[in-house]
Write an enzyme that holds these catalytic residues in place. Structure first.
Site: not given
Length: 467
Positions: A432-433
């Protein structure tokens, strides 16, 4: 005049108490379900809660209006605007007083005028507050989900979350008209919104708790649009995916939120009892940190660390029609998690076991399951040497702004269904981030029977940092 703001960090939601200190009467606007917050404040301030109201039929949390009325005997005030399709289904049975544009609520020397400000929802009201002891002019407006600091309420939720087709553009045009009416109001008015940064009810909400209308006219992007068409285009672009629980909230808040005598407090369970529930297919949420979960957890459990994002991802991923159990540090953590679930209408927090369940499981059942954590060098090696799948669980806007070319994209909130299209025998690398959402995704895939799931620590930010 008394003005108190209550902010729930996990909902990014603000509610307000407005009172007349001369008469000791108060009104509460947009309460959540933790009624004790308002009762304590009223006692501290020497106030009697005479009225309870809300700006609109909420989609992001379960309203506590009915519950607070039941606890206080106050009069319930609800919007009568928006047409037949947007009326409160419980207004008559609860003896609610209905409000229309221009109607006034009086508490001692304080007057509150209802202003119909549709666009986010058809029935939406804002409340202009006048301290009659100081002036005959309003000092500010409680704008709910109509006007935020730096943003406006999104007009696409009726279509995207509630499933009402072909309403986004019409809602955006109505919202523009509401903003145009607000332009004529005095610049000095304080703007007291219903949400802050972190809410999914807008796309660029500021973290500052309040503003003034004049300042918003200068800096809020919505007021900078020169034409209606420009505004419509901008307000509908790049809106984040609404959590799936928003549809539940909209329906429950329209038809009548259930009233709790008190917030749920899940009982402590012996390890064997929780183990039996887990093996019987029950939903068990591990509230520990992602690092602790990765080191060892009960197979089949979902890791939702009890932190800032707990409520949001619970609404995406947990059932509304089945009990939920926890692995928690202690009673306090379990109670806190149950309280957060109740705020979005998940009331069946049925029990918890502390960390001793991990020792019992590894001694009596089987070894604990682990989640491998790796960096981008390890991920690239796994893709090249093992044919591993790279899975991106970020939002659509993040994906469009930039992603790893080899990756497959499935939003975390839709991963349970999306996993059916993946091969559970193929090594799966999740990113993800930053590593938080991917850790949740990895736990979900493991619980679904994927044989080899690895979380990429640091997310795409770590990859960008090394070029």
């Amino acid at each position: 005049m008394l003005l108190r703001r209550f902010f729930d960090d996990k909902l990014a939601q603000a509610s307000y108490m407005i009172g007349c200190q001369a008469t000791g009467e108060a009104v509460v606007v947009d309460p959540h379900r933790d009624s004790d917050v308002y009762l304590r404040a009223a006692e501290q301030e020497g106030m009697e809660i005479r009225y309870v109201t809300e700006t609109h039929i909420h989609a992001d949390f379960l309203s506590g209006s009915r519950q607070l009325v039941a606890r206080t005997g106050a009069t319930l005030l609800l919007s009568a605007e928006g047409g037949n399709d947007w009326q409160y289904g419980f207004a008559d049975s609860d003896g609610a007083r209905l409000l229309r544009d221009g109607d006034e609520i009086r508490i001692g020397k304080v007057s509150i005028e209802a202003l119909h400000t549709p666009g986010h929802t058809p029935e939406h009201l804002s409340f202009a507050v006048t301290d009659g002891a100081a002036s005959d002019r309003p000092m500010g407006v409680l704008t709910g989900d109509f006007l935020f600091v730096g943003d406006v309420g999104r007009p696409d939720l009726l279509e995207k979350a509630a499933g009402v087709r072909d309403t986004m553009e019409d809602g955006a045009r109505v919202l523009w008209q509401s903003l145009e009416q607000f332009r004529s109001l005095p610049d000095y008015l304080q703007i007291l919104p219903g949400h802050g940064a972190g809410s999914a009810c807008g796309k660029a909400l500021g973290a500052v708790p309040s503003s003034t209308l004049g300042y918003e006219k200068m800096v809020n992007w919505a007021f900078q649009c020169a034409t209606e068409d420009e505004f419509v285009s901008k307000v509908l672009e790049d809106q984040p995916e609404p959590p799936v629980y928003f549809a539940h909230m909209k329906r429950m808040n329209r038809d009548g939120p259930s009233v709790l005598d008190e917030l749920p407090k899940p009982p402590h369970m012996e390890p064997r009892a929780l183990g039996e529930r887990l093996r019987g297919g029950a939903t068990v949420v591990d509230l520990r940190s992602r690092a602790e979960f990765a080191e060892g957890h009960l197979p089949g459990t979902l890791n939702l660390p009890w932190g800032a994002d707990f409520t949001t991802w619970s609404g995406w991923l947990l059932p509304y029609d089945a009990p939920v159990f926890f692995v928690a540090y202690d009673q306090g953590q379990a109670d806190g998690a149950a309280r957060d679930l109740a705020m979005i209408g998940i009331d069946r927090a049925a029990g918890f076991a502390d960390e001793s369940v991990l020792d019992w499981w590894s001694a009596e059942v089987e070894p604990l399951q682990r989640t491998q954590v790796l960096d981008w060098d390890g991920a690239e090696s796994a893709m090249e040497e093992e044919g591993a799948l790279l899975l991106d669980v970020r939002g659509a806007t993040e994906w469009e702004e930039g992603h790893v070319p080899e990756a497959v994209h499935i939003h975390l909130g839709r991963l349970r269904e999306g996993a059916e299209e993946l091969d559970p025998s193929r090594p799966t690398l999740v990113y993800c981030r930053s590593g938080n959402r991917s850790a949740i995704g990895a736990s979900l895939l493991q619980a679904a029977g994927f044989e080899d799931v690895r979380n990429i620590e640091g997310g795409i930010r770590a990859r960008e940092a090394v070029g």
